[in-house]
Design an enzyme around this catalytic site. Structure first.
Site, PDB file in Angstrom:
ATOM      1  N   ASP A 181       0.867  -1.159   0.000  1.00 17.36           N
ATOM      2  CA  ASP A 181       0.000   0.000   0.000  1.00 17.36           C
ATOM      3  C   ASP A 181       0.920   1.229   0.000  1.00 17.36           C
ATOM      4  OD1 ASP A 181      -2.452   1.517   0.404  1.00 17.36           O
ATOM      5  OD2 ASP A 181      -1.718   1.825   2.440  1.00 17.36           O
ATOM      6  N   ASP A 237      -0.116   5.211   0.951  1.00 15.85           N
ATOM      7  CA  ASP A 237      -0.339   6.170   2.034  1.00 15.85           C
ATOM      8  C   ASP A 237      -0.362   5.453   3.376  1.00 15.85           C
ATOM      9  OD1 ASP A 237      -1.085   8.790   0.543  1.00 15.85           O
ATOM     10  OD2 ASP A 237      -2.314   7.256  -0.420  1.00 15.85           O
ATOM     11  N   ASP A 240      -1.484  -0.905   5.936  1.00 18.73           N
ATOM     12  CA  ASP A 240      -1.659  -0.296   7.258  1.00 18.73           C
ATOM     13  C   ASP A 240      -3.100  -0.296   7.741  1.00 18.73           C
ATOM     14  OD1 ASP A 240      -2.432   1.594   5.269  1.00 18.73           O
ATOM     15  OD2 ASP A 240      -2.231   3.212   6.723  1.00 18.73           O
TER      16      ASP A 240
END
Length: 238
Positions: free
Chosen positions: A21, A23, A183
């Site tokens: 991922d 961001d 995250d």
């Protein structure tokens, strides 16, 4: 004299792949995203968002970030106004995409260690692809990744398995030797739907406590990534 038949060569196994991922996983993008959010909210006389609280609103794209911020203030706006705010957000953000955004500590060294082991690297994000590329270009990270895909690269976005499956395929990798690193619960659900193990980072953006995301491994610094990847790949080969 008949020459002995040479055994057929085995097909070369695909390189293992780690798909990240963006961001809150590779890069701490909150400073620039939240500055863009403040800009579009200010047109409605809404004060700047609280940075600590708003970090966990990031991860679903510009529109969802705006909607979450409005909801936190008890404000409901019509869809056309939210669409206009989203366009203003994207335009400002694209021009200021790496003012304060930086890779998380230890990332570059972790990527070096994985590459040295022959691991291919990719990005699979819900950020618009052109914004993901702008950011990675600005941070000189683009050459590190074999494939970069975003929310609009395919007809569906994470947590649907299509983006990750397609990213793995585009990298010439095999689902059986691929790992997702993210995250948020979106990344964990994407990995589960795709059938790959997932590593969660504890330093990103998530409304769910990192330890409750249900990832196969949880790391607190990129120094721990290599060991987590090695363990998950070993399990996949067992």
């Amino acid at each position: 004299m008949t020459q002995p038949t040479q055994p057929a060569s085995r097909p070369q196994a695909a390189r293992p792949l780690v798909a990240f991922d963006l961001d809150g996983t590779l890069v701490d993008t909150a400073p620039d995203l939240l500055d863009a959010l403040d800009l579009v909210l200010s047109a409605h006389k809404i004060p700047p968002v609280d940075r600590a609280a708003a970090r966990n609103m990031i991860g679903g794209g510009a529109r969802l970030l705006i909607v979450r911020a409005l909801k936190s203030e008890g404000i409901d706006l019509p869809d056309d106004e939210i669409a206009a705010m989203t366009q203003r957000f994207i335009a400002h953000y694209a021009q200021n995409i790496a003012v304060g955004s930086r890779p998380f500590p230890g990332l570059l060294e972790a990527l070096d260690r994985l590459e040295a082991k022959g691991v291919a690297l990719a990005v699979c994000t819900n950020k618009l692809e052109h914004l993901a590329r702008l950011l990675l270009d600005a941070l000189e990270l683009t050459p590190r990744f074999a494939v970069i895909t975003g929310a609009d690269t395919y007809p569906r976005s994470k947590p649907d398995p299509l983006p990750l499956l397609s990213t793995i395929s585009a990298a010439g990798a095999d689902v059986a030797r691929s790992i997702m690193v993210g995250d948020s619960i979106t990344d964990v659900l994407t990995a589960r739907a795709t059938g790959v193990p997932v590593v969660a980072v504890s330093f990103g953006y998530t409304e769910t406590p990192p330890g409750e995301l249900g990832a196969d491994r949880l790391i607190h610094h990129f120094d721990q990534l290599e060991e987590a990847v090695d363990a998950l790949l070993a399990n996949a080969s067992a």
